[in-house]
Design a protein around this motif. Structure first.
Motif, mmCIF file in Angstrom:
data_model
loop_
_atom_site.group_PDB
_atom_site.id
_atom_site.type_symbol
_atom_site.label_atom_id
_atom_site.label_comp_id
_atom_site.label_asym_id
_atom_site.label_seq_id
_atom_site.Cartn_x
_atom_site.Cartn_y
_atom_site.Cartn_z
ATOM 1 N N THR A 177 1.227 -2.930 -18.839
ATOM 2 C CA THR A 177 0.029 -3.482 -18.215
ATOM 3 C C THR A 177 -0.019 -4.978 -18.466
ATOM 4 O O THR A 177 0.613 -5.481 -19.407
ATOM 5 N N ALA A 178 -0.773 -5.688 -17.638
ATOM 6 C CA ALA A 178 -1.008 -7.118 -17.862
ATOM 7 C C ALA A 178 -2.442 -7.365 -18.316
ATOM 8 O O ALA A 178 -2.865 -8.518 -18.411
ATOM 9 N N VAL A 179 -3.170 -6.295 -18.596
ATOM 10 C CA VAL A 179 -4.596 -6.403 -18.898
ATOM 11 C C VAL A 179 -4.852 -6.052 -20.361
ATOM 12 O O VAL A 179 -4.429 -4.990 -20.839
ATOM 13 N N ALA A 201 4.259 -10.070 -14.912
ATOM 14 C CA ALA A 201 3.070 -9.226 -14.740
ATOM 15 C C ALA A 201 1.839 -10.077 -15.000
ATOM 16 O O ALA A 201 1.675 -10.632 -16.090
ATOM 17 N N THR A 202 0.958 -10.193 -13.999
ATOM 18 C CA THR A 202 -0.145 -11.156 -14.077
ATOM 19 C C THR A 202 -1.526 -10.522 -14.138
ATOM 20 O O THR A 202 -2.497 -11.207 -14.436
ATOM 21 N N GLY A 203 -1.646 -9.235 -13.804
ATOM 22 C CA GLY A 203 -2.972 -8.644 -13.705
ATOM 23 C C GLY A 203 -3.697 -9.061 -12.440
ATOM 24 O O GLY A 203 -4.911 -8.908 -12.319
ATOM 25 N N TYR A 204 -2.935 -9.592 -11.469
ATOM 26 C CA TYR A 204 -3.539 -10.058 -10.215
ATOM 27 C C TYR A 204 -2.640 -9.627 -9.054
ATOM 28 O O TYR A 204 -1.632 -8.938 -9.232
ATOM 29 N N ASP A 227 -0.565 -11.230 -7.374
ATOM 30 C CA ASP A 227 0.785 -11.802 -7.370
ATOM 31 C C ASP A 227 1.671 -11.224 -8.468
ATOM 32 O O ASP A 227 2.735 -11.766 -8.772
ATOM 33 N N THR A 228 1.269 -10.118 -9.069
ATOM 34 C CA THR A 228 2.058 -9.514 -10.144
ATOM 35 C C THR A 228 3.436 -9.100 -9.648
ATOM 36 O O THR A 228 3.646 -8.865 -8.445
ATOM 37 N N ASP A 229 4.383 -9.006 -10.562
ATOM 38 C CA ASP A 229 5.741 -8.600 -10.204
ATOM 39 C C ASP A 229 5.825 -7.071 -10.283
ATOM 40 O O ASP A 229 6.129 -6.503 -11.328
ATOM 41 N N TYR A 230 5.563 -6.416 -9.168
ATOM 42 C CA TYR A 230 5.555 -4.953 -9.118
ATOM 43 C C TYR A 230 6.924 -4.378 -9.485
ATOM 44 O O TYR A 230 7.020 -3.419 -10.251
ATOM 45 N N ALA A 231 7.975 -4.958 -8.926
ATOM 46 C CA ALA A 231 9.316 -4.437 -9.162
ATOM 47 C C ALA A 231 9.694 -4.530 -10.635
ATOM 48 O O ALA A 231 10.355 -3.628 -11.178
ATOM 49 N N ALA A 232 9.271 -5.598 -11.309
ATOM 50 C CA ALA A 232 9.572 -5.746 -12.732
ATOM 51 C C ALA A 232 8.883 -4.647 -13.540
ATOM 52 O O ALA A 232 9.447 -4.147 -14.527
ATOM 53 N N LYS A 233 7.698 -4.270 -13.135
ATOM 54 C CA LYS A 233 7.001 -3.177 -13.821
ATOM 55 C C LYS A 233 7.738 -1.858 -13.625
ATOM 56 O O LYS A 233 7.862 -1.054 -14.550
ATOM 57 N N GLY A 234 8.223 -1.639 -12.411
ATOM 58 C CA GLY A 234 8.994 -0.431 -12.150
ATOM 59 C C GLY A 234 10.259 -0.380 -12.983
ATOM 60 O O GLY A 234 10.594 0.660 -13.569
ATOM 61 N N ARG A 235 10.962 -1.508 -13.060
ATOM 62 C CA ARG A 235 12.201 -1.550 -13.850
ATOM 63 C C ARG A 235 11.907 -1.333 -15.329
ATOM 64 O O ARG A 235 12.651 -0.637 -16.034
ATOM 65 N N ASP A 249 -7.609 -3.308 -7.795
ATOM 66 C CA ASP A 249 -8.977 -3.560 -8.228
ATOM 67 C C ASP A 249 -9.394 -4.991 -7.897
ATOM 68 O O ASP A 249 -10.508 -5.238 -7.421
ATOM 69 N N GLU A 250 -8.501 -5.939 -8.140
ATOM 70 C CA GLU A 250 -8.810 -7.341 -7.864
ATOM 71 C C GLU A 250 -9.047 -7.561 -6.376
ATOM 72 O O GLU A 250 -9.931 -8.332 -5.985
ATOM 73 N N ALA A 251 -8.286 -6.884 -5.527
ATOM 74 C CA ALA A 251 -8.479 -7.025 -4.080
ATOM 75 C C ALA A 251 -9.872 -6.564 -3.675
ATOM 76 O O ALA A 251 -10.530 -7.187 -2.828
ATOM 77 N N SER A 252 -10.336 -5.478 -4.289
ATOM 78 C CA SER A 252 -11.688 -4.995 -3.985
ATOM 79 C C SER A 252 -12.745 -5.970 -4.463
ATOM 80 O O SER A 252 -13.744 -6.214 -3.774
ATOM 81 N N HIS A 253 -12.563 -6.517 -5.667
ATOM 82 C CA HIS A 253 -13.535 -7.481 -6.185
ATOM 83 C C HIS A 253 -13.663 -8.695 -5.269
ATOM 84 O O HIS A 253 -14.718 -9.316 -5.188
ATOM 85 N N GLU A 254 -12.575 -9.021 -4.587
ATOM 86 C CA GLU A 254 -12.602 -10.158 -3.674
ATOM 87 C C GLU A 254 -12.959 -9.754 -2.245
ATOM 88 O O GLU A 254 -13.094 -10.609 -1.371
ATOM 89 N N GLY A 255 -13.078 -8.443 -2.004
ATOM 90 C CA GLY A 255 -13.486 -7.962 -0.688
ATOM 91 C C GLY A 255 -12.412 -8.055 0.375
ATOM 92 O O GLY A 255 -12.721 -8.143 1.569
ATOM 93 N N HIS A 256 -11.138 -8.002 -0.031
ATOM 94 C CA HIS A 256 -10.028 -8.179 0.909
ATOM 95 C C HIS A 256 -9.314 -6.846 1.163
ATOM 96 O O HIS A 256 -8.454 -6.435 0.385
ATOM 97 N N ALA A 257 -9.663 -6.192 2.272
ATOM 98 C CA ALA A 257 -9.085 -4.884 2.588
ATOM 99 C C ALA A 257 -7.582 -4.964 2.803
ATOM 100 O O ALA A 257 -6.820 -4.109 2.332
ATOM 101 N N ASP A 258 -7.130 -5.977 3.542
ATOM 102 C CA ASP A 258 -5.690 -6.098 3.819
ATOM 103 C C ASP A 258 -4.897 -6.282 2.529
ATOM 104 O O ASP A 258 -3.792 -5.725 2.387
ATOM 105 N N ALA A 259 -5.453 -7.053 1.590
ATOM 106 C CA ALA A 259 -4.766 -7.271 0.321
ATOM 107 C C ALA A 259 -4.694 -5.983 -0.489
ATOM 108 O O ALA A 259 -3.708 -5.725 -1.190
ATOM 109 N N LYS A 260 -5.725 -5.159 -0.379
ATOM 110 C CA LYS A 260 -5.728 -3.884 -1.105
ATOM 111 C C LYS A 260 -4.660 -2.953 -0.530
ATOM 112 O O LYS A 260 -3.939 -2.282 -1.279
ATOM 113 N N VAL A 261 -4.559 -2.916 0.785
ATOM 114 C CA VAL A 261 -3.530 -2.108 1.436
ATOM 115 C C VAL A 261 -2.141 -2.585 1.023
ATOM 116 O O VAL A 261 -1.257 -1.787 0.675
#
Length: 409
Positions: free
Chosen positions: A253-255, A275-278, A280-288, A309-321
């Motif tokens: 986790t980054a949190v 891993a940033t908790g945002y 722009d986190t490195d998803y692939a690095a977490k998987g590895r 979660d961050e995408a929801s806090h900012e109200g950005h549906a496309d970013a959440k998807v």
């Protein structure tokens, strides 16, 4: 009492706050329905899907309560507050009578919470502001500020054998729960409320005088206008996970909140570069990192991703998807593929709580889970989402019961 489990590999992936409502901008679909998640869908098809309630109605909805349930601990029994969990992540020991308090750096404009992150304030400016707050309390042996990452920082009250000004009636509100709302009715109240409000008021002047903070405005960024204190609590007494469930575990986790719970449970905490908790986190690095951890002697790996979660806090549906699709492609897919090569395994995908794009905040309610693997008979449900989970008839009202079901063969 630990469960008698045969040695298998277990993985839990937590897309934080991903459960949501249908969105007009997504053609009436929830983000989970709109996202292309073939790997999560494959788990649902190969195993089971259901819904679980991780946050009791009587408790505040947040990752502290939700993840404690998700990890198999009844929050009514074990939860004391959010900040003590984050203190554990930083290696800050709390003694009897001590209290930890979350210290967000926020932006308030016209009496409203404009940003609970002060525009994702940089670490260096945040550390300077936290240092200024520590100087203002240097006349007291009880208060100590600790810098964290970006807007996430801590304040600790050291009782030093005395009695803390806090009690169970101390009331605070998470700043992410009042985005775009007036702050007046959400200020700290009850025992200790006056002390916390006084520190918050002092921070306003300090932040206004900090040149590096004000330069953010000149650069088109948000400046922090004050500290926001919340999430107070004393050290919880959590039974070690290996004694409770019989498996050796780690969390990625980054949190700090998740790091803290992991440390208190006796888990390894795996740090991942990028891993940033945002978003722009490195998803692939977490998987590895998860796959590498599974190659060792660990039985159970938890991969937590904050981006949804961050995408929801900012109200950005496309970013959440997009975040859901990144989690599916770069974490769930590769990890599940690796598990298939290890022998017997189980994989579980489940968020901690819903976070609605409409309200930009955490909510109570059921979240969908899906799991497959050894000993789990396929129900052949074609996709993983809130609607399929509700229709399954598999409902867990006490979320802390899911972990025992997942680990028990």
């Amino acid at each position: 009492m630990s469960l008698n489990v045969n040695k298998m590999k277990y993985v839990l992936v937590i897309p934080d706050g991903c459960a949501d409502e249908p969105q007009a901008s997504l053609g009436g679909k929830t983000p989970l329905q709109a996202a292309k998640t073939p790997n999560m869908d494959a788990i649902s098809k190969a195993g089971i899907i259901g819904q679980t309630d991780n946050v009791p109605e009587s408790m505040p909805s947040g990752s502290d309560v939700g993840t404690m349930s998700l990890f198999g601990y009844d929050p009514h029994e074990f939860h004391t507050g959010r900040a003590p969990l984050e203190a554990a992540a930083q290696g800050i020991e709390l003694f009897p009578g001590d209290w930890a308090i979350r210290c967000n750096l926020v932006t308030v404009e016209d009496g409203k919470m404009k940003s609970f992150t002060a525009g994702q304030i940089s670490n260096d400016v945040a550390a300077e502001l936290v240092g200024l707050m520590q100087k203002q309390t240097c006349g007291s042996e009880h208060w100590k500020f600790y810098p964290g990452v970006s807007y996430r920082n801590l304040l600790v009250y050291r009782a030093r054998g005395g009695k803390a000004p806090f009690a169970d009636d101390t009331y605070t509100v998470p700043p992410h729960d009042i985005t775009d709302q007036p702050i007046d009715e959400s200020l700290p109240m009850g025992s200790g409320g006056c002390d916390l409000r006084e520190l918050m008021e002092k921070s306003v002047e300090l932040f206004a005088e900090c040149e590096s903070n004000q330069k953010r405005t000149e650069n088109g960024e948000l400046a922090a206008t004050q500290a926001w204190l919340w999430g107070q609590g004393s050290r919880p007494n959590l039974e070690p996970f290996i004694e409770r469930y019989g498996v050796r575990s780690a969390v990625i986790t980054a949190v700090d909140l998740l790091r803290g719970i992991g440390k208190l449970l006796g888990w390894d905490v795996i740090e991942v570069e990028g891993a940033t908790g945002y978003l722009d986190t490195d998803y692939a690095a977490k998987g590895r990192a998860a796959i590498e951890a599974l190659r060792g002697d660990l039985d159970f790996v938890v991969v937590h991703v904050e981006a949804t979660d961050e995408a929801s806090h900012e109200g950005h549906a496309d970013a959440k998807v997009k975040a859901l699709e990144e989690i599916d492609e770069k974490i769930v897919g590769p990890v599940h593929e690796y598990l298939k090569s290890t022998g017997e395994y189980r994989i579980l995908v489940c968020p901690d709580h819903p976070t609605f794009l409409r309200t930009k905040t955490h909510s109570h309610g059921y979240v969908p889970f899906t799991m497959c693997g050894a000993g789990i008979e396929s129900k052949n449900v074609p996709s993983y989402d809130e609607v399929q989970a509700a229709a399954s008839g598999d409902t867990i009202d006490n979320g802390y019961e899911l972990m025992g079901r997942f680990l028990k063969k």
